[in-house]
Design an enzyme around this catalytic site. Structure first.
Site, PDB file in Angstrom:
ATOM      1  N   ASP A 195     -32.118 -25.376 -11.128  1.00 52.19           N
ATOM      2  CA  ASP A 195     -33.337 -25.774 -10.417  1.00 52.19           C
ATOM      3  C   ASP A 195     -33.792 -27.113 -10.997  1.00 52.19           C
ATOM      4  O   ASP A 195     -33.330 -27.524 -12.071  1.00 52.19           O
ATOM      5  CB  ASP A 195     -34.397 -24.683 -10.613  1.00 52.19           C
ATOM      6  CG  ASP A 195     -35.731 -25.051 -10.010  1.00 52.19           C
ATOM      7  OD1 ASP A 195     -35.736 -25.602  -8.896  1.00 52.19           O
ATOM      8  OD2 ASP A 195     -36.766 -24.808 -10.646  1.00 52.19           O
ATOM      9  N   ARG A 235     -43.705 -36.830  -6.663  1.00 50.08           N
ATOM     10  CA  ARG A 235     -44.005 -35.822  -5.644  1.00 50.08           C
ATOM     11  C   ARG A 235     -45.208 -36.313  -4.845  1.00 50.08           C
ATOM     12  O   ARG A 235     -46.240 -36.659  -5.427  1.00 50.08           O
ATOM     13  CB  ARG A 235     -44.323 -34.473  -6.296  1.00 50.08           C
ATOM     14  CG  ARG A 235     -43.130 -33.871  -7.020  1.00 50.08           C
ATOM     15  CD  ARG A 235     -43.578 -32.810  -8.004  1.00 50.08           C
ATOM     16  NE  ARG A 235     -44.183 -31.672  -7.351  1.00 50.08           N
ATOM     17  CZ  ARG A 235     -43.583 -30.490  -7.192  1.00 50.08           C
ATOM     18  NH1 ARG A 235     -42.370 -30.321  -7.625  1.00 50.08           N
ATOM     19  NH2 ARG A 235     -44.210 -29.487  -6.611  1.00 50.08           N
ATOM     20  N   GLY A 282     -36.075 -27.916  -4.062  1.00 48.41           N
ATOM     21  CA  GLY A 282     -36.819 -27.947  -2.815  1.00 48.41           C
ATOM     22  C   GLY A 282     -37.390 -29.315  -2.512  1.00 48.41           C
ATOM     23  O   GLY A 282     -38.042 -29.507  -1.493  1.00 48.41           O
ATOM     24  N   LYS A 307     -30.464 -20.961  -2.322  1.00 51.22           N
ATOM     25  CA  LYS A 307     -30.033 -21.060  -3.718  1.00 51.22           C
ATOM     26  C   LYS A 307     -29.161 -19.863  -4.095  1.00 51.22           C
ATOM     27  O   LYS A 307     -28.111 -20.012  -4.742  1.00 51.22           O
ATOM     28  CB  LYS A 307     -31.249 -21.124  -4.647  1.00 51.22           C
ATOM     29  CG  LYS A 307     -32.044 -22.414  -4.563  1.00 51.22           C
ATOM     30  CD  LYS A 307     -33.192 -22.398  -5.567  1.00 51.22           C
ATOM     31  CE  LYS A 307     -33.982 -23.693  -5.534  1.00 51.22           C
ATOM     32  NZ  LYS A 307     -35.057 -23.716  -6.541  1.00 51.22           N
ATOM     33  N   ASP A 354     -36.811 -21.505 -13.495  1.00 52.53           N
ATOM     34  CA  ASP A 354     -38.029 -21.066 -14.181  1.00 52.53           C
ATOM     35  C   ASP A 354     -39.021 -20.368 -13.273  1.00 52.53           C
ATOM     36  O   ASP A 354     -40.035 -19.855 -13.742  1.00 52.53           O
ATOM     37  CB  ASP A 354     -38.735 -22.271 -14.823  1.00 52.53           C
ATOM     38  CG  ASP A 354     -39.390 -23.166 -13.771  1.00 52.53           C
ATOM     39  OD1 ASP A 354     -40.523 -23.616 -14.007  1.00 52.53           O
ATOM     40  OD2 ASP A 354     -38.777 -23.402 -12.717  1.00 52.53           O
TER      41      ASP A 354
END
Length: 1198
Positions: free
Chosen positions: A429, A654, A736, A851, A871
């Site tokens: 991830d 982000r 993502g 995933k 996580d």
């Protein structure tokens, strides 16, 4: 107003969909109550009242997590043990030992099995007892329950019944799934910590029905009666459908009223609740499924080796029985007995020459028992012991201890230790795994202007990979010098790293679009679900937010003059900088609705009414969903904002888009009516209906700008990836995030590099976009499938075209929409083949399910060990699908950790976990298992040779107790020490020469070649021991008195040689000696002599042919000591010679490293670099490979 009242208002948090207080009568037209899956009826405060059609057998509130009960422990545990074919075989031979067929006494056959099975059962029992104690502690926790005399008295959790009214006080756990009736707050809200359920540390808010919120005293429940009809027990933590009939009215219930078992009450003095689900009906227990059973590849292969040994055993028994039958048939001819010592003339069946077939059959059964020592009976239990001890070493490794969070590494299962040393592909991830998931507000775009001068780590990495420093980098660095001075003058604020003199210190009022800036930061201060907490001593405000992003936004608004400081029942208050007076003024907003964020909406909104009576909708969300919602005539900043968003994504930030609109009263009234109706529908479709209503109001928005927050890389991530890449591990990132963000994070951590060709698979072509506008789903799916197939084929063609290039590396980047089609059955193998040939793979916009599917595809398709690391709760499926799941105990809570096999606190610890512990555990377990097979073949084949020597008479070479205790006491402890302590190279060398890891990936230490080599060594050792001992003793006197060696002396001498050989063999195989290993090796040999003394001193009826054999025959005879010495040396020479030749002329990689250390070349940088560079392939990623690629590129230019 009292201090207590002020505290209630201060802590009172926004609750979802605030305008709807769940106090409206339910709309029965949409109700599913009473239908399938919605049949539960609960009579509140009447726990012993049931529905009319019979007694409803609700589960009691006790829980059991144990694997066994007192009644089932022995049968169930024995069944588990005898499912193993080796244990079942020894059980059968133990039963046959009670017959006349047995070559030894029954007790000597049964005792080792009892010890091995007993040890495993004791281990199982201890583990289950710990679980039992936890169950007892939980079931006997105390909670206040309402009694008939109108008092609340403490009772154990296990005594609760459905319908009971309970009172839970602050910091207590909820004993069952409760319907919230009221709380210490007048509005019936309470704060709940759900860490035990979903691992999230942020507080959740729950709210009772308005009609029951006034029940705040114990006396209020004297006459309280209500009937709840709701869904049946299920595992969905985030939904609850039901209705409550109270005072002849029906009220809709939702998950906002449900308090789940094992959640904890926080920041609330007490709550009253009605028990809805108990015990195993509660949602947390419904979710507690057994984790998937994972076995290491070595363990699976070990089973096949044992089956192979069984085949050898049966073949030996079969061939020996045929020979025995032939010899027996010719045993008695013309009155002469060839084997007179077997007395065939008096035999009824076993040696009867008249019945050779029956004799051969019975001999076969005898041989199967006698040759059973080929199978290592203590192998399984020894491996379990070793793996548990290895796990303890992993847990106690100080180099994997994260001091800041006080979190050590934790091996949650010991089954997969050696699998760590065989990892071929790493699926990671991004957010919270490679990055910190600790967001900092660093830049923003408002009214088409970019603000914020900070340089992100990704931007610095982008400049580093350019040939020369760019003007942009120079500008950033010079600007950063100015900013750094400002930052040094103030206290660093977590979540805020913004510096721009045009905005800070109230200077925004002088900007050309000050009104837009004001709305922008006002939106950040109002559009959220954070809880403000004011420190009464300092007056400072801190925030409890549902995500790090949201906390960063509220902190940024506060630092830039828009401080959110108080939240009431239906309002929130801020201090805002007034652009006219340049002073902070208090503003109060009436909170009308909150439209929550979810993964499908990708946005959240609040509807508020300001002091002027204006109804405003503030909205923030992803660019993919926000731009399409903008009003057509209010898009003046769209182009510039989109440009800035792309720049921010390129910098690894982000982004969120901020927009608003003003609602007129009629429009809002219509929305509120529909929204309230949807909110009160008692149906599983409630969320869909709410989303449809919300979707209609979140349109015609006015664009304000965009935010950009940085999620920094964790410390040591680039270095860790570099080492793992040098170890030959393929690294995939599944995130993502948007493609641009993921690509630039890839550059920052050296997964991507300049000159690496990128194969990008996406569905953003004009043709696909045109079809999406038409809305023909079938046409879209068909075109998308064809497009993805074509792009995969073109990527494969590129790889084939560059096959001759020695230094060209490829990266595969694919988005979530394309991944949907790439994972289809008819395309997934093509996708996997392409991905495996690339140096790195990045999957963007991946859903949790995707995933998991990627992990499954890589695990099954590549046939190599796969490790997944994450996580968050969205990584759970991936962790469970992979061969090994590693959870990071980070900001997103503990759900990934709870579903993992191993937990670590930081990504960088993966380097030591795999390259050090993984390599050691793989080598130890491989060597241990090979040695087990060796020592058992050495021992078992001497029995076979002696039986051949004794004309297949079924006579064992050794005393019964010698046979019985060989695997238990005389040879097992040194191999356990080997499995726990041995190191071929130190931890420092494992990290210095990461290619050592490839020995595990290629399984060179547990290949069939190596296994068969050890078996051959065992056969050779047995042949040397047997023939040297027999030839040395059969023709001459054994002692000074002229006595010859009998079976007892020959057997004891051979056994002594076997004990010496197998223990010295493990000494030769050990690379790293400790005092414990010395103690076990020499102690096992010494224990054999002590046993021979003690056992030989026992009465003859017990010690049989071992009676005083050592004291009277062996010890006084020089022949015994001379034979032992020369046989042991002769037996070890073949292995020693082979190992020396291999080490000198055909060394394995770890032996090369050992030579470097032995010859002192570790300080020779050129030689070490040459050895390390073997790990750099054209497809290797990482910073070291990047420098090597630059060097090759420079040479090519020359």
């Amino acid at each position: 107003m009292s201090g207590g009242r002020r505290r209630k208002l201060l802590l009172s948090k926004i609750y979802s969909f605030a305008c709807c207080k769940a106090s409206f009568e339910g709309d029965h037209h949409y109700s599913q109550i009473g239908g399938k899956g919605y049949s539960r009826v609960v009579f509140c405060n009447e726990p012993y009242t049931f529905v009319e059609d019979g007694v409803k057998n609700f589960a009691d509130n006790s829980v059991r997590s144990t694997k066994y009960t007192l009644a089932t422990f022995f049968p169930k545990s024995l069944f588990e043990q005898f499912r193993r074919v080796a244990n079942f075989y020894f059980l059968v031979t133990g039963i046959l030992a009670f017959t006349k067929l047995a070559p030894y006494t029954a007790v000597t056959a049964i005792l080792p099995l009892i010890i091995v099975i007993g040890a495993t059962m004791v281990k199982e029992g201890i583990e289950d007892w710990h679980r039992k104690k936890q169950d007892i502690e939980v079931n006997n926790r105390r909670v206040k329950v309402h009694k008939a005399d109108d008092t609340f008295e403490y009772t154990a959790w296990k005594n609760l019944r459905v319908g009971n009214i309970v009172k839970v006080e602050k910091d207590e756990f909820f004993p069952a799934d409760l319907l919230l009736l009221s709380s210490s707050y007048e509005d019936g809200v309470c704060y709940v910590e759900t860490m035990n359920l979903d691992g999230e540390t942020n507080l959740k808010l729950k709210q009772g029905l308005e009609v029951t919120s006034s029940l705040q005293e114990d006396l209020n429940f004297l006459k309280f009666k209500a009937t709840v009809k709701c869904e049946d027990p299920n595992a969905n933590l985030y939904s609850f459908v039901g209705s409550m009939e109270f005072e002849e009215k029906n009220y809709a219930l939702s998950h906002q009223q449900l308090l789940l078992r094992d959640s904890k009450l926080r920041n609330t003095d007490y709550i009253f609740g009605a028990v809805i689900f108990t015990g195993h009906d509660t949602k947390v227990i419904q979710n507690s499924t057994d984790p998937p059973s994972k076995r290491s590849r070595i363990e699976k292969k070990m089973d096949r080796v044992i089956y192979f040994l069984f085949c050898i055993l049966f073949l030996m028994a079969f061939v020996g029985s045929i020979f025995f039958g032939i010899i027996t048939k010719d045993d008695f001819q013309n009155g002469l007995m060839k084997r007179w010592y077997l007395r065939p003339d008096g035999s009824t069946i076993f040696f009867d020459p008249n019945r050779p077939a029956a004799a051969a059959l019975f001999h076969c059964l005898t041989a199967l028992m006698l040759y059973g020592f080929f199978i290592p009976i203590s192998l399984y239990v020894s491996i379990e012991i070793v793996k548990v001890l290895q796990s303890i070493f992993i847990n106690q490794d100080i180099h994997m201890y994260y001091k800041e969070a006080d979190k050590p590494a934790r091996a949650r299962t010991s089954n997969l230790n050696e699998e760590l040393g065989q990892v071929d592909t790493l699926l990671s991830d991004k957010t919270g795994t490679l990055t910190c998931n600790s967001m900092e507000f660093i830049k923003c775009s408002i009214a088409g202007l970019a603000y914020g001068h900070g340089a992100t780590e990704v931007e610095k990495a982008m400049d580093r990979r350019k040939a020369s420093p760019s003007i942009y980098e120079h500008d950033i660095e010079s600007e950063a010098d100015n900013i750094r001075g400002l930052l040094d003058k103030r206290v660093l604020i977590k979540g805020f790293n913004f510096a721009d003199e045009r905005i800070t210190n109230g200077n925004w009022v002088n900007e050309p679009h000050a009104d837009v800036i004001q709305k922008f930061f006002r939106l950040l201060a109002v559009c959220h679900t954070a809880i403000p907490e004011v420190d009464e001593g300092t007056g400072n405000v801190s925030y409890e937010a549902e995500s790090p992003d949201e906390a960063a936004f509220v902190i940024a608004a506060r630092e830039l003059g828009f401080e959110f400081y108080k939240r009431g029942q239906t309002s929130l208050s801020t201090y805002e900088l007034d652009p006219v007076s340049h002073k902070k003024v208090e503003r109060k907003y009436k909170l009308l609705n909150v439209l929550e964020f979810n993964s499908s909406r990708k946005r959240m909104s609040v509807i508020v009414e300001d002091e002027e009576g204006k109804i405003l909708l503030f909205c923030k969300g992803a660019d993919s969903t926000m731009f399409e919602r903008l009003a057509k005539n209010r898009r003046e900043f769209e182009e510039k904002t989109m440009e800035h968003v792309h720049e921010y994504a390129d910098a690894g930030l982000r982004t969120l888009i901020l927009a608003y609109r003003e609602l007129d009263a009629e429009e809002y009234k219509e929305f509120d009516s529909k929204f309230s109706r949807a909110k009160n529908v008692v149906s599983a479709d409630q969320d869909i209906m709410i989303e449809e209503v919300s979707d209609k109001i979140e349109k015609n928005l006015i664009l304000l700008g965009a935010t950009a927050v940085e999620d920094k890389l964790q410390d040591g991530v680039p270095e860790c990836i570099d080492k793992l890449a040098q170890a030959g591990i393929k690294i995939w990132v599944l995130t993502g995030d948007k493609m641009e963000t993921a690509i630039n994070i890839g550059f920052a951590c050296s997964l991507l590099r300049q000159g690496m060709k990128q194969i990008v698979i996406h569905l953003d072509s004009p043709e696909i976009q045109a079809l999406e506008k038409d809305g023909d789903k079938m046409a879209i799916a068909k075109a998308s499938m064809q497009s993805v197939h074509l792009q995969i084929s073109e990527g494969a063609a590129q790889l084939t075209a560059y096959r001759g290039s020695s230094h060209q590396a490829f990266a595969l980047i694919i988005d979530g929409k394309s991944l949907v089609y790439a994972l289809e059955d008819n395309m997934k193998n093509l996708f996997l083949e392409l991905a495996i040939r690339c140096a790195s793979v990045i999957c963007c916009r991946s859903s949790p399910k995707q995933k998991a599917l990627v992990a499954r595809l890589v695990k099954s398709g590549a046939g190599k060990t796969t490790l997944a690391i994450g996580d968050g709760a969205n990584d759970v499926g991936m962790l469970q699908e992979a061969d090994i799941g590693v959870g990071i105990s980070g900001v997103e809570g503990m759900q990934a950790v709870m579903s993992s096999d191993i937990a670590i606190a930081q990504f960088r610890y993966l380097e030591r976990l795999l390259l050090v512990h993984g390599h050691w555990c793989y080598r130890r377990i491989s060597s241990m298992i090979c040695y087990f097979f060796y020592k058992n073949i050495t021992f078992g084949f001497t029995l076979f040779l002696y039986e051949v020597y004794a004309s297949f008479s079924g006579q064992p070479a050794y005393n019964d107790w010698f046979l019985s205790l060989y695997n238990v006491f005389f040879s097992s402890l040194p191999v356990i020490a080997l499995g726990v302590f041995d190191q071929d190279v130190s931890a420092r060398y494992c990290l210095k020469f990461p290619l050592l890891h490839q020995e595990g990936v290629q399984n060179v230490l547990f290949s069939w070649h190596r296994i068969l080599s050890w078996m051959l060594n065992g056969f050779i050792s047995a042949i040397i021991i047997f023939f040297f001992c027999t030839k040395a003793m059969e023709l001459q006197a054994f002692d000074v008195e002229g006595r010859t060696a009998g079976k007892d002396i020959l057997g004891a001498t051979m056994y002594t040689c076997v004990v010496w050989v197998v223990n010295l063999q493990v000494a030769l195989a050990i690379s790293y000696f400790t005092m414990i290993q010395h103690f076990f090796i020499w102690g096992s040999i010494l224990f054999w002599y002590l046993f021979l003394l003690v056992y030989g001193a026992m009465p003859p009826h017990f010690s049989t042919n071992a009676y005083k054999v050592f004291v009277e025959a062996l010890a006084p005879s020089p022949s015994y000591w001379i034979v032992t010495f020369f046989v042991v040396i002769s037996t070890l020479i073949p292995y020693f010679s082979y190992a020396a030749i291999q080490m000198r002329f055909f060394p394995m990689y770890h032996e090369i490293v050992q030579w470097i250390r032995y010859e002192g070349k570790i300080k020779d940088p050129e030689f070490c670099a040459m050895v390390r560079l073997k790990s750099l392939q054209p497809t290797t990623v990482g910073s070291t490979a990047r420098l090597a690629a630059k060097s090759h590129h420079a040479r090519d230019k020359c």
